[in-house]
Design a protein around this motif. Structure first.
Motif, PDB file in Angstrom:
ATOM      1  N   PHE A  31      -3.338  -5.436  -9.710  1.00 41.89           N
ATOM      2  CA  PHE A  31      -3.224  -4.550 -10.861  1.00 41.89           C
ATOM      3  C   PHE A  31      -2.329  -3.380 -10.476  1.00 41.89           C
ATOM      4  CE2 PHE A  31      -4.820  -0.752 -13.159  1.00 41.89           C
ATOM      5  CZ  PHE A  31      -4.529  -1.144 -14.447  1.00 41.89           C
ATOM      6  N   GLY A  32      -1.342  -3.080 -11.294  1.00 39.72           N
ATOM      7  CA  GLY A  32      -0.456  -1.954 -11.043  1.00 39.72           C
ATOM      8  C   GLY A  32      -0.368  -1.062 -12.260  1.00 39.72           C
ATOM      9  N   ALA A  33      -0.117   0.222 -12.021  1.00 38.24           N
ATOM     10  CA  ALA A  33      -0.064   1.156 -13.137  1.00 38.24           C
ATOM     11  C   ALA A  33       0.858   2.318 -12.834  1.00 38.24           C
ATOM     12  CB  ALA A  33      -1.470   1.679 -13.459  1.00 38.24           C
ATOM     13  N   LYS A  34       1.504   2.812 -13.880  1.00 38.06           N
ATOM     14  CA  LYS A  34       2.253   4.056 -13.847  1.00 38.06           C
ATOM     15  C   LYS A  34       1.857   4.839 -15.093  1.00 38.06           C
ATOM     16  CE  LYS A  34       6.786   5.895 -12.736  1.00 38.06           C
ATOM     17  NZ  LYS A  34       8.208   5.594 -12.466  1.00 38.06           N
ATOM     18  N   PRO A  35       0.605   5.386 -15.090  1.00 38.98           N
ATOM     19  CA  PRO A  35       0.061   5.992 -16.312  1.00 38.98           C
ATOM     20  C   PRO A  35       0.813   7.237 -16.744  1.00 38.98           C
ATOM     21  CG  PRO A  35      -1.382   6.399 -14.445  1.00 38.98           C
ATOM     22  CD  PRO A  35      -0.352   5.424 -13.980  1.00 38.98           C
ATOM     23  N   ILE A  36       1.331   7.989 -15.776  1.00 34.17           N
ATOM     24  CA  ILE A  36       2.157   9.144 -16.090  1.00 34.17           C
ATOM     25  C   ILE A  36       3.418   9.064 -15.244  1.00 34.17           C
ATOM     26  CG2 ILE A  36       0.238  10.634 -16.784  1.00 34.17           C
ATOM     27  CD1 ILE A  36       0.252  11.875 -14.039  1.00 34.17           C
ATOM     28  N   LYS A  37       4.353   9.925 -15.557  1.00 37.83           N
ATOM     29  CA  LYS A  37       5.701   9.814 -15.005  1.00 37.83           C
ATOM     30  C   LYS A  37       5.734   9.726 -13.481  1.00 37.83           C
ATOM     31  CE  LYS A  37      10.186  12.092 -15.254  1.00 37.83           C
ATOM     32  NZ  LYS A  37      10.943  13.233 -15.804  1.00 37.83           N
ATOM     33  N   ASN A  38       4.995  10.547 -12.793  1.00 30.86           N
ATOM     34  CA  ASN A  38       5.133  10.647 -11.348  1.00 30.86           C
ATOM     35  C   ASN A  38       3.995  10.000 -10.561  1.00 30.86           C
ATOM     36  OD1 ASN A  38       7.524  12.100 -11.614  1.00 30.86           O
ATOM     37  ND2 ASN A  38       6.446  14.048 -11.769  1.00 30.86           N
ATOM     38  N   SER A  71       1.858   6.491  -9.638  1.00 28.84           N
ATOM     39  CA  SER A  71       1.822   5.028  -9.679  1.00 28.84           C
ATOM     40  C   SER A  71       0.827   4.528  -8.649  1.00 28.84           C
ATOM     41  CB  SER A  71       3.210   4.443  -9.393  1.00 28.84           C
ATOM     42  OG  SER A  71       3.631   4.778  -8.089  1.00 28.84           O
ATOM     43  N   PHE A  72       0.228   3.378  -8.919  1.00 30.96           N
ATOM     44  CA  PHE A  72      -0.675   2.777  -7.940  1.00 30.96           C
ATOM     45  C   PHE A  72      -0.765   1.276  -8.165  1.00 30.96           C
ATOM     46  CE2 PHE A  72      -3.436   3.937 -11.483  1.00 30.96           C
ATOM     47  CZ  PHE A  72      -4.227   2.813 -11.652  1.00 30.96           C
ATOM     48  N   THR A  73      -1.056   0.558  -7.078  1.00 29.73           N
ATOM     49  CA  THR A  73      -1.283  -0.882  -7.142  1.00 29.73           C
ATOM     50  C   THR A  73      -2.491  -1.230  -6.284  1.00 29.73           C
ATOM     51  OG1 THR A  73       0.190  -1.334  -5.273  1.00 29.73           O
ATOM     52  CG2 THR A  73       1.170  -1.411  -7.466  1.00 29.73           C
ATOM     53  N   VAL A  74      -3.231  -2.224  -6.722  1.00 31.07           N
ATOM     54  CA  VAL A  74      -4.357  -2.770  -5.969  1.00 31.07           C
ATOM     55  C   VAL A  74      -4.213  -4.290  -6.001  1.00 31.07           C
ATOM     56  CG1 VAL A  74      -6.849  -2.959  -5.756  1.00 31.07           C
ATOM     57  CG2 VAL A  74      -5.844  -0.844  -6.626  1.00 31.07           C
ATOM     58  N   GLY A  80      -8.486 -10.017   1.828  1.00 28.74           N
ATOM     59  CA  GLY A  80      -8.563  -8.565   1.898  1.00 28.74           C
ATOM     60  C   GLY A  80      -7.964  -7.909   0.673  1.00 28.74           C
ATOM     61  N   ILE A  81      -7.863  -6.591   0.752  1.00 29.43           N
ATOM     62  CA  ILE A  81      -7.349  -5.787  -0.362  1.00 29.43           C
ATOM     63  C   ILE A  81      -6.287  -4.830   0.166  1.00 29.43           C
ATOM     64  CG2 ILE A  81      -7.937  -4.025  -2.083  1.00 29.43           C
ATOM     65  CD1 ILE A  81     -10.685  -5.278  -2.303  1.00 29.43           C
ATOM     66  N   ASP A  82      -5.171  -4.748  -0.556  1.00 34.24           N
ATOM     67  CA  ASP A  82      -4.129  -3.760  -0.287  1.00 34.24           C
ATOM     68  C   ASP A  82      -4.115  -2.736  -1.416  1.00 34.24           C
ATOM     69  OD1 ASP A  82      -3.153  -4.936   2.061  1.00 34.24           O
ATOM     70  OD2 ASP A  82      -1.886  -6.313   0.936  1.00 34.24           O
ATOM     71  N   VAL A  83      -3.988  -1.470  -1.046  1.00 38.42           N
ATOM     72  CA  VAL A  83      -3.946  -0.382  -2.025  1.00 38.42           C
ATOM     73  C   VAL A  83      -2.733   0.499  -1.727  1.00 38.42           C
ATOM     74  CG1 VAL A  83      -5.133   1.646  -2.943  1.00 38.42           C
ATOM     75  CG2 VAL A  83      -6.455  -0.373  -2.268  1.00 38.42           C
ATOM     76  N   VAL A  84      -1.968   0.845  -2.768  1.00 36.11           N
ATOM     77  CA  VAL A  84      -0.843   1.762  -2.636  1.00 36.11           C
ATOM     78  C   VAL A  84      -0.888   2.752  -3.792  1.00 36.11           C
ATOM     79  CG1 VAL A  84       1.662   2.022  -2.516  1.00 36.11           C
ATOM     80  CG2 VAL A  84       0.578  -0.008  -1.524  1.00 36.11           C
ATOM     81  N   ILE A  85      -0.935   4.059  -3.477  1.00 38.70           N
ATOM     82  CA  ILE A  85      -0.987   5.112  -4.492  1.00 38.70           C
ATOM     83  C   ILE A  85       0.079   6.154  -4.160  1.00 38.70           C
ATOM     84  CG2 ILE A  85      -2.414   6.850  -5.644  1.00 38.70           C
ATOM     85  CD1 ILE A  85      -4.882   5.339  -4.622  1.00 38.70           C
ATOM     86  N   GLY A  86       0.856   6.555  -5.153  1.00 42.12           N
ATOM     87  CA  GLY A  86       1.874   7.574  -4.931  1.00 42.12           C
ATOM     88  C   GLY A  86       1.917   8.576  -6.079  1.00 42.12           C
ATOM     89  N   TYR A  87       2.021   9.864  -5.737  1.00 41.06           N
ATOM     90  CA  TYR A  87       2.141  10.922  -6.735  1.00 41.06           C
ATOM     91  C   TYR A  87       3.206  11.885  -6.234  1.00 41.06           C
ATOM     92  CZ  TYR A  87       0.477  14.090 -10.454  1.00 41.06           C
ATOM     93  OH  TYR A  87       0.383  14.869 -11.577  1.00 41.06           O
ATOM     94  N   GLY A 123       4.812  15.784  -2.687  1.00 42.00           N
ATOM     95  CA  GLY A 123       4.547  14.385  -2.966  1.00 42.00           C
ATOM     96  C   GLY A 123       3.406  13.888  -2.088  1.00 42.00           C
ATOM     97  N   LEU A 124       2.517  13.081  -2.654  1.00 42.21           N
ATOM     98  CA  LEU A 124       1.371  12.541  -1.914  1.00 42.21           C
ATOM     99  C   LEU A 124       1.386  11.020  -2.001  1.00 42.21           C
ATOM    100  CD1 LEU A 124      -1.406  14.949  -3.260  1.00 42.21           C
ATOM    101  CD2 LEU A 124      -0.211  15.124  -1.074  1.00 42.21           C
ATOM    102  N   ASN A 125       0.943  10.387  -0.942  1.00 42.22           N
ATOM    103  CA  ASN A 125       0.841   8.935  -0.979  1.00 42.22           C
ATOM    104  C   ASN A 125      -0.327   8.486  -0.120  1.00 42.22           C
ATOM    105  OD1 ASN A 125       2.015   8.160   1.867  1.00 42.22           O
ATOM    106  ND2 ASN A 125       3.456   9.642   0.988  1.00 42.22           N
ATOM    107  N   LEU A 126      -0.996   7.465  -0.593  1.00 51.92           N
ATOM    108  CA  LEU A 126      -2.109   6.856   0.126  1.00 51.92           C
ATOM    109  C   LEU A 126      -1.953   5.348   0.040  1.00 51.92           C
ATOM    110  CD1 LEU A 126      -4.913   6.994   1.548  1.00 51.92           C
ATOM    111  CD2 LEU A 126      -5.932   6.889  -0.744  1.00 51.92           C
ATOM    112  N   SER A 127      -1.989   4.688   1.191  1.00 50.76           N
ATOM    113  CA  SER A 127      -1.918   3.234   1.207  1.00 50.76           C
ATOM    114  C   SER A 127      -2.901   2.713   2.238  1.00 50.76           C
ATOM    115  CB  SER A 127      -0.497   2.749   1.516  1.00 50.76           C
ATOM    116  OG  SER A 127      -0.035   3.313   2.723  1.00 50.76           O
TER     117      SER A 127
END
Length: 916
Positions: free
Chosen positions: A669-676, A678-681, A723-730, A741-745
Motif C-alpha cells: 500500500f502506498g500513499a501521498k496524502p499531502i504534497k510533501n 509519502s509512505f509505502t508498506v 516480512g514487511i518493508d516500510v518507507v515514510i518520507g516527509y 526533511g524526515l524519513n523513516l524506513s
C-alpha cells in the motif's frame, strides 16, 4: 557607398552585442530544494547549460530571449528574460513523475507512484551524506533490508564483503549497471560467516561519484531478468551530466587513531559533437590503513587448546607469552586497502531516432590482511626446530638448540611465533556497447556486455612444514621451505547479448519482447608447487592442479511482457520467460502484478506474484579445495570441499546441482496524502525450493573410502522468508529560516526458516544460523535533513535488531544473541562558495560496538549460565563456552560468525568538493 555599408554593418554588430545579456539564477523544486543537472536552454537555439550541484547556472542570452527549463520528473517551464539578470525558477512535479523508474518493468517506463512494484530510489547526494567510503557500506545505512559487514579474519573476503537483501545471500540479488547485468565476482565465500557458499558482484568497486541514482527493486524478478533475481534487483544508474565537473578530496580516521583513509575523486564530462551526445567520466583513487581490533586472549583457554604441544609446558608458559602479547599477536578488523577505480558513461546520436550508448569500468584493489598469529605453543619449536631460523624473536624460553628427526640442529633464536600475511590483488571490469532507437514506432535496444573479475593471492611470512624427502634423504620443505607463496586464485568472465523491443500500442496497452544470450567462464588458477605440495603453505594452501582448470557454460533466454491499463486507475502487468542452460536444461517462469490508484491518485494498492529460479554458479559446481578453518574447540584445522562432479562426490553419492525454484508474493500500500508526505508498506513472502547450500563439514574417515573431513554443495533444503518493508518520507517542513526533511524506513522479518524435514546431516544448527538468523531480524533507519542558508545537516539513526546464533561446538542448551543497538551518524555540509563544498561526517558518533550474550534454551542452559563451579581448565563452564566461540577471546567483540555492524567504532571523515 562602401563607407555607408561598413557603418551599417558596425551599427548592426554593436546592436547585436548590446542585445546580449549575461544572466544567472537558481533552479529549485516546489520545496525550494536545488535541482542539480537541470537543463536551461535559450529557446530556438542550441545555447544552453545545466545547473551545478547547488542548482545554480550562468548563461549569456539575447535580451528578449525565452528560457526553456527542464528536469526529469518535473514540468518543463518557459521563462521570459525581459531584461532581468537574476532568476529563481521553480519547477513543479510533473504528472506525479516523482522518479522515472525502469527497474522491474520491461514495458515503457512509468512513474514510481504508479509502479505496481516496491522500489527504493536513492540519489548520489543521499549516498554521499552517509560519509561511508564504499558503495556497499553506503547501502548498509540507506536500505533497511540490505546488510553487509566485514568479517574479523578476512582471507579472501578482505577483497569484498558478502552482502544480501532480505537475508537471502549475495547470489540472489541481481546487480545491473544502466539496466545491464554486471558480472559476478570470482570469489566463493567458504568461511563460516554470512554468505557462506555463495558469490555476488563486487559492488564495493563502483565509485560513488559515478552514480546518478540507484533503484532497488524489492521483489522477485527472474521473469524479467533471469537468474539471481529471487530476492530483488539493484540497478545502478550512472551519471549522464557533462556540463559540470568536480574534484573531491577525502580523508578519514577512526576514533582509535588508526584506519587512516585518504582519497581523491574526479568526475567530469564533455559534449560529443554539436549537441550529438555526451561522455561522463570518474576517476577515484584511495588508500585505507589497517585498523586493528583484537581481543585479549584467555590464558586458560589457550592452555586447554594448545598446552599439550610441548612436553612439560605449563600454564605459566602461556601466561608469559600473553603478558608480552595480550592479543596473542592477532590482527583482525579492517585490512590495509588500496583501490583505483575508473568509469566512463556516454551516448552519441547516430541518426534522428538512434543513439549509440556505452559505459565501461575498471577497478583494481590491493589488500594486505593477516591470518591468525601462530603462537610459539601452537607451532612449537620442538616440533619444527627450524622455526627459530625463519622467525627469530624475543621469547626467553626458546634460546637453546633444537634437533629435528634427521639430526639437524637449529638455534632457537628466541622464536616467538609468526604472523602469516594474506595479500590479495583484485581486478574487476565491465563494459556495455548498445544501440537504441525507434523502428516503425517500436523502441529497440540491442547491446553487448562483457565483464570479469580476477583475484590472485600471495602468502608471506609462512612456511610449508610437509615432511617430504628428496632423493638425498633431505627435506624438500621445512627448513628448506620458502616463506613466500603464490597460492593461485580465481577468475570469472561473462559475455552477454541483449535485444529488447517494446512499444506503447495505445493508451491502454504496452508490449515488450526480448532475448538474452550469455556465456560464462570460470577459472581456478593453479598455485605454485610449494604452496600446495604436502600440507601446503601454512594458513592458506594453494590450488592443486587436479582442483584447477577452466570451466564454462552458456544459456539463452527470452521473455514477453505486457502492461494493460484496464481503467485510468487499474493496471495489470505480466511477463513470461523461458531459459535454457547448457549444463542443466530449461526452466520456465512467470510474473503477474497489478496496482490500483484511488482518491485522486493519492493512494495505491499493489500486488505481485511470480515464480523464479537461480542457476547454480560455476563456482558452486566446480570449486574443490582444501582450506584452513577455525573449528570450535580445535583451533585451525584443514578441511576439504569436494565438488559435485568429482570422483569423491560419486563415491559419496552426491547428486549434481540443479536450479533453485522460488515463488514470490508481494502486496503493498502506498500513499501521498499531502504534497510533501509519502509512505509505502509492503509485505513479501518468498518460498525457495531446492535451495543450494554448502553443508557442514562431515567426517568420512571411518567410511573406508579414504576420505577425511569434507563438505559439499547440494540442493539440500526448502525455505520460506517473509516480512514487511516500510518507507515514510516527509520533506519541506519550514523550521526557522531553513527546511526540514524526515524519513523513516524499516524491514521486519516475520519468518526465515526451513520448510522441509530432511534432518540436519548436511545443514546443522550452525549452518541454519548462517542462513536464517545471522542478519538482524529487524532494521530501521530514522533520518533527518535540515537545510539552512549555506549549511546542510544530516543525522541518521540505524537500529540493528537481534541476531541469534548457534556456533559449532556450543552446548546445545545455549545460544548466542547479539544485543540490539542504535548507531548514530552525523553529517554537515557547508557551501563555502558556489564552487566549494566542505563536508564533515562523524559515523557512529557514540562509539557503539557490537555486543553479544549467552541465552539459555532451557533450564539446563540457565544452570550453565548461573554455575560458579570451576572446571578442569580453571574456568567456569560458561567461560569455557565463551572461549570456544571466540577462539579464546581473539574475536571477543563479534565472535567469529559475523555481527551486525563494524567493530571499528567512531569514524571521522572530511571531504572537500570543488566544482569547475
Amino acid at each position: 557607398m562602401l563607407k555607408t555599408k561598413l557603418c551599417f554593418l558596425l551599427t548592426l554588430i554593436c546592436g547585436v552585442m548590446y542585445a546580449q545579456t549575461k544572466i544567472s539564477g537558481k533552479v529549485v523544486d516546489s520545496t525550494n530544494e536545488p535541482l542539480p543537472g537541470a537543463s536551461v536552454v535559450e529557446k530556438g537555439t542550441s545555447n544552453g547549460t545545466s545547473t551545478n550541484f547547488d542548482g545554480l547556472f550562468e548563461l549569456t542570452v539575447a535580451d528578449n530571449a525565452t528560457l526553456v527549463v527542464s528536469f526529469t520528473g518535473y514540468e518543463t517551464t518557459e521563462v521570459s528574460v525581459n531584461g532581468k539578470t537574476n532568476f529563481t525558477i521553480v519547477l513543479k512535479d510533473g504528472v506525479q513523475l516523482d522518479e522515472v523508474v525502469i527497474t522491474g518493468s520491461r514495458t515503457p517506463v512509468r512513474s514510481n507512484i504508479a509502479s505496481p512494484l516496491p522500489i527504493d530510489i536513492v540519489g548520489v547526494k543521499e549516498l554521499q551524506s552517509t560519509g561511508q567510503a564504499t558503495f556497499d557500506k553506503t547501502l548498509q545505512y540507506k536500505i533497511p533490508s540490505f546488510n553487509t559487514v566485514q568479517t574479523p579474519v578476512n582471507d579472501a573476503t578482505s577483497l569484498l564483503d558478502p552482502y544480501e537483501i532480505r537475508n537471502l545471500g549475495p547470489s540472489r540479488t541481481l546487480i545491473l549497471i544502466n539496466g545491464k547485468r554486471k558480472n559476478l565476482s570470482s570469489l566463493l565465500y567458504t568461511q563460516t560467516s554470512p554468505g557462506r557458499g555463495e558469490t555476488g558482484a563486487d559492488i564495493s568497486g563502483i565509485p560513488i561519484d559515478a552514480i546518478k541514482t540507484i533503484q532497488v527493486l524489492r521483489d522477485g524478478a527472474s521473469a524479467q531478468y533471469g537468474s539471481d533475481a529471487i530476492a530483488g534487483v539493484m540497478n545502478v544508474i550512472l551519471k549522464d551530466d557533462y556540463a559540470n565537473s568536480s574534484a573531491t578530496f577525502r580523508a578519514g580516521i577512526t576514533g582509535e587513531g588508526d584506519g587512516e583513509m585518504i582519497g581523491v575523486s574526479i568526475n567530469g564530462g564533455d559534449e560529443i559533437g554539436d549537441d550529438k551526445g555526451f561522455i561522463n567520466y570518474t576517476i577515484d583513487v584511495s588508500k585505507t590503513a589497517l585498523a586493528n581490533r583484537p581481543g585479549t586472549v584467555n590464558a586458560e583457554g589457550e592452555f586447554a587448546d594448545f598446552g599439550g604441544a610441548r612436553p612439560g609446558e605449563t600454564l605459566a608458559d602461556v601466561r608469559e607469552f600473553l603478558s608480552r602479547r595480550p592479543d596473542a599477536g592477532n590482527i583482525n578488523g579492517s585490512p590495509e586497502t588500496s583501490a583505483a577505480k575508473f568509469l566512463i558513461n556516454g551516448s552519441f546520436k547516430t541518426a534522428k531516432d538512434k543513439d549509440l550508448y556505452f559505459n565501461a569500468a575498471y577497478v583494481y584493489k590491493k589488500v594486505n590482511s593477516f591470518a591468525n598469529y601462530r603462537t610459539p605453543y601452537w607451532r612449537d619449536i620442538q616440533d619444527f626446530p627450524y622455526l627459530g631460523l625463519f622467525f627469530p624473536g624475543a621469547n626467553p624460553t626458546n634460546t637453546g638448540t633444537y634437533t629435528d628427526a634427521l639430526g639437524t640442529s637449529f638455534n632457537g633464536n628466541g622464536y616467538d611465533g609468526y604472523l602469516p600475511t594474506f595479500e590479495g590483488d583484485l581486478a574487476d571490469y565491465n563494459a556495455t556497447l548498445g544501440l537504441k532507437g525507434k523502428i516503425n514506432g517500436w523502441n529497440t535496444d540491442a547491446s553487448i556486455t562483457v565483464g570479469g573479475n580476477r583475484q590472485t593471492y600471495l602468502v608471506n611470512n609462512s612456511h610449508n612444514r610437509a615432511e617430504i624427502l628428496d632423493a638425498n634423504g633431505e627435506y624438500v620443505y621445512r627448513q628448506n621451505s620458502p616463506i613466500s607463496f603464490q597460492p593461485g586464485g580465481t577468475a570469472f568472465n561473462h559475455i552477454v547479448g541483449n535485444i529488447d523491443i517494446s512499444k506503447i500500442i495505445n493508451d491502454k496497452l504496452s508490449f515488450a519482447i526480448g532475448t538474452e544470450v550469455r556465456g560464462e567462464f570460470f577459472d581456478i588458477l593453479e598455485g605454485q608447487l610449494s604452496s600446495y605440495e604436502g600440507i601446503g603453505a601454512d594458513s592458506f594452501a594453494g590450488n592443486r592442479p587436479e582442483n584447477s582448470g577452466e570451466f564454462s557454460r552458456y544459456n539463452i533466454g527470452g521473455y514477453v511482457s505486457a502492461s494493460f491499463d484496464a481503467t485510468e486507475d487499474l493496471l495489470f502487468e505480466g511477463t513470461l520467460r523461458a531459459e535454457n542452460y547448457s549444463d542443466f536444461g530449461t526452466t520456465f517462469v512467470w510474473k503477474a502484478s497489478s496496482r490500483y490508484k484511488f482518491l485522486d491518485d493519492k493512494y495505491t494498492l499493489r500486488a505481485s506474484v511470480s515464480t523464479g529460479f537461480r542457476a547454480p554458479t560455476l563456482h558452486q559446481i566446480y570449486t574443490q579445495k582444501s582450506q584452513f578453518s577455525f573449528v570450535a574447540g580445535q583451533g585451525i584445522q584443514v578441511v576439504g570441499l569436494v565438488n559435485n562432479v568429482s570422483p569423491q562426490a560419486r563415491q559419496l553419492g552426491v547428486p549434481k546441482l540443479k536450479a533453485e525454484e522460488s515463488t514470490n508474493f508481494t502486496v503493498g500500500f502506498g500513499a501521498k496524502p499531502i504534497k510533501n508526505l509519502s509512505f509505502t508498506v509492503d509485505y513479501y513472502n518468498i518460498q525457495i525450493d531446492d535451495r543450494i547450500v554448502l553443508g557442514n563439514e562431515i567426517d568420512f574417515s571411518g567410511t573406508g573410502l579414504g576420505l577425511g573431513t569434507l563438505s559439499f554443495f547440494s540442493n539440500a533444503i526448502d525455505t520460506r522468508t517473509s516480512g514487511i518493508d516500510v518507507v515514510i518520507g516527509y520533506k519541506g517542513i519550514e523550521l526557522g529560516e531553513g527546511k526540514l526533511g524526515l524519513n523513516l524506513s524499516g524491514n521486519y522479518t516475520i519468518e526465515n526458516e526451513r520448510t522441509d524435514n530432511n534432518g540436519s546431516l548436511l545443514v546443522d544448527q550452525t549452518q541454519e544460523s548462517l542462513l536464517f538468523t545471522s542478519r538482524p531480524q529487524t532494521k530501521w533507519i530514522l533520518g533527518a535533513n535540515y537545510t539552512v542558508n549555506k549549511f546542510d545537516f544530516n543525522i541518521g539513526n540505524t537500529y540493528f535488531g537481534k541476531t541469534t546464533f548457534h556456533q559449532a561446538g556450543l552446548d546445545s542448551n545455549l545460544r548466542t544473541e547479539f544485543i540490539p543497538k542504535i548507531v548514530t551518524d552525523l553529517g554537515i555540509n557547508y557551501n563555502a562558495t558556489k564552487n566549494i563544498t566542505i563536508a564533515a561526517n562523524i559515523n557512529n558518533i557514540f562509539n557503539v560496538l557490537p555486543e553479544w550474550e549467552f541465552v539459555a534454551e532451557n533450564q539446563t542452559g540457565q544452570d550453565i549460565i548461573n554455575s560458579t563451579a570451576i572446571t578442569a581448565t580453571g574456568l567456569t563452564q560458561i567461560q569455557n563456552e565463551a572461549n570456544l566461540i571466540t577462539f579464546n577471546q581473539r574475536y571477543s567483540q563479534m565472535t567469529y560468525d559475523g555481527y551486525h555492524f563494524s567493530q571499528l567504532g567512531t569514524l571521522f571523515n572530511l571531504s572537500v568538493n570543488y566544482r569547475f
